[in-house]
Design a protein around this motif. Structure first.
Motif, short mmCIF file in Angstrom:
data_model
loop_
_atom_site.label_atom_id
_atom_site.label_comp_id
_atom_site.label_asym_id
_atom_site.label_seq_id
_atom_site.Cartn_x
_atom_site.Cartn_y
_atom_site.Cartn_z
N ARG A 111 0.81 -1.21 0.00
CA ARG A 111 0.00 0.00 0.00
C ARG A 111 0.85 1.26 0.00
NH1 ARG A 111 -3.99 0.35 4.57
NH2 ARG A 111 -4.23 2.44 3.72
N ARG A 113 4.08 1.22 -1.36
CA ARG A 113 4.85 1.21 -2.61
C ARG A 113 4.02 1.77 -3.76
NH1 ARG A 113 5.98 -4.19 -1.30
NH2 ARG A 113 5.02 -4.92 -3.25
N ASN A 114 2.72 1.60 -3.68
CA ASN A 114 1.84 2.13 -4.72
C ASN A 114 1.61 3.62 -4.48
OD1 ASN A 114 1.60 -0.39 -5.90
ND2 ASN A 114 -0.26 -0.91 -4.79
N GLU A 116 1.39 6.10 -6.41
CA GLU A 116 0.48 6.82 -7.29
C GLU A 116 -0.96 6.79 -6.77
OE1 GLU A 116 0.50 2.57 -8.50
OE2 GLU A 116 2.04 4.07 -8.04
N LYS A 117 -1.25 5.88 -5.83
CA LYS A 117 -2.59 5.78 -5.28
C LYS A 117 -2.76 6.53 -3.95
CE LYS A 117 -3.59 1.29 -7.40
NZ LYS A 117 -4.01 -0.11 -7.16
#
Length: 347
Positions: A111, A113-114, A116-117
């Motif tokens: 969660r 590492r993502n 962009e979200k």
């Protein structure tokens, strides 16, 4: 032999000068207490042969004051939550970060590492910060003064606890939590009517004669000294851990209205003198021994593991507010006990 000796001596002098030049590099960090402990600093200085200067802040307002004063020129790397980050981007204080230069980011939970979200980390396709730690902001209470655990943030307004409330001295979060209590459509984007209602409610809270704190250590000291009943825990479980060591009879709740939650990240200033070194600091804090030490010492969650909040807890991640400056001006008047007249609106 004399020629060789002189050549060797010259090479030695050059090597020493090179070492001195590198050792003269200074990494200037602006951060929160617990994010740059002395032993971490010593290890980083030793491993990178540099000197580290750390300046600590205790509120988002103070962070903004220091970074906006000289357009960030006094610091290389800083820690800010995702809701605050956008104004550092908008004012050209933060610079994009290449995640490939932070190899330890691969060790973070999915969660985080993502990136962009995660709202607030990116702008125009560029990443501006790397997640480091997070916590919800619940309510700490003294079990001896409650027959049963409080369930709502409205307990801060109960008259029987007048003078026994410990409140965080910061503008932005106090507006958001009060707006959340008032069931605002969006506690971070208040309409003029919602802003007016929030100011009135905060004035009622000011009439409770709360005791204000900025840092977590100060909050613990004031809670114990004043035999407090309730505290808005701006630093969440960091305060719980510190307070439980002195008073095991305290409880911690996530109010039924929900709890604001922050995600603190590392960012690099546009004017950083050594951006690769700043990136190495960020990478260093994501090493397993450093991130786990943060959790062990401060009680804060680190980004190497998944969210450990209860599934039933209502958590509201911080977002940018409608007007940082207006909230700050209002809070100064509320803090003084007078905000009947609206301050001049700033854009």
């Amino acid at each position: 032999m004399k020629v060789l000796t002189r050549a060797s001596a010259l090479l030695l002098i050059i090597a020493m000068l090179t070492q001195i030049t590198w050792a003269s590099d200074v990494l200037r960090i602006l951060t929160w207490h617990g994010y740059a402990d002395a032993d971490w600093i010593a290890e980083f200085e030793r491993d990178h042969d540099v000197r580290v200067d750390v300046t600590f802040v205790e509120s988002d307002d103070e962070l903004w004051e220091k970074l906006s004063k000289n357009h960030g020129e006094d610091f290389d790397v800083f820690a800010a939550n995702t809701a605050e980050l956008q104004r550092y981007i908008a004012n050209n204080i933060a610079t994009p970060i290449q995640i490939k230069n932070i190899p330890n980011s691969k060790n973070q939970a999915l969660r985080f590492r993502n990136t962009e979200k995660i709202t607030g980390l990116n702008h125009n396709g560029n990443l501006y910060a790397v997640p480091f730690t997070y916590s919800e902001m619940g309510l700490i209470y003294d079990k001896k003064q409650f027959k049963s655990a409080p369930t709502s943030m409205s307990a801060l307004w109960l008259p029987q606890y007048q003078g026994k409330i410990i409140l965080y001295d910061g503008s932005n979060h106090n507006f958001s939590l009060t707006a959340l209590l008032l069931d605002a459509k969006n506690p971070f984007q208040l309409s003029p009517i919602e802003m007016n209602n929030t100011v009135k409610k905060l004035l009622e809270l000011r009439a409770q004669n709360p005791i204000f704190y900025t840092g977590p250590e100060e909050s613990v000291r004031l809670f114990l000294k004043n035999n407090a009943a309730l505290m808005f825990a701006n630093y969440g479980k960091q305060q719980v851990k510190q307070l439980q060591q002195a008073n095991p009879e305290i409880g911690y709740i996530i109010p039924k209205e929900g709890a604001l939650a922050w995600l603190d990240c590392w960012a690099i200033t546009v004017s950083a003198k050594n951006k690769p070194l700043a990136g190495q600091w960020i990478n260093f804090t994501l090493e397993k021994n450093i991130s786990t030490a943060l959790t062990r010492r401060q009680g804060l969650s680190n980004t190497l593991v998944a969210n450990n909040l209860n599934e039933d807890d209502k958590i509201i991640w911080l977002e940018p507010s409608e007007n940082f400056e207006l909230r700050s001006q209002y809070w100064e008047r509320i803090r003084a006990g007078n905000a009947r007249k609206a301050p001049k609106k700033t854009q």
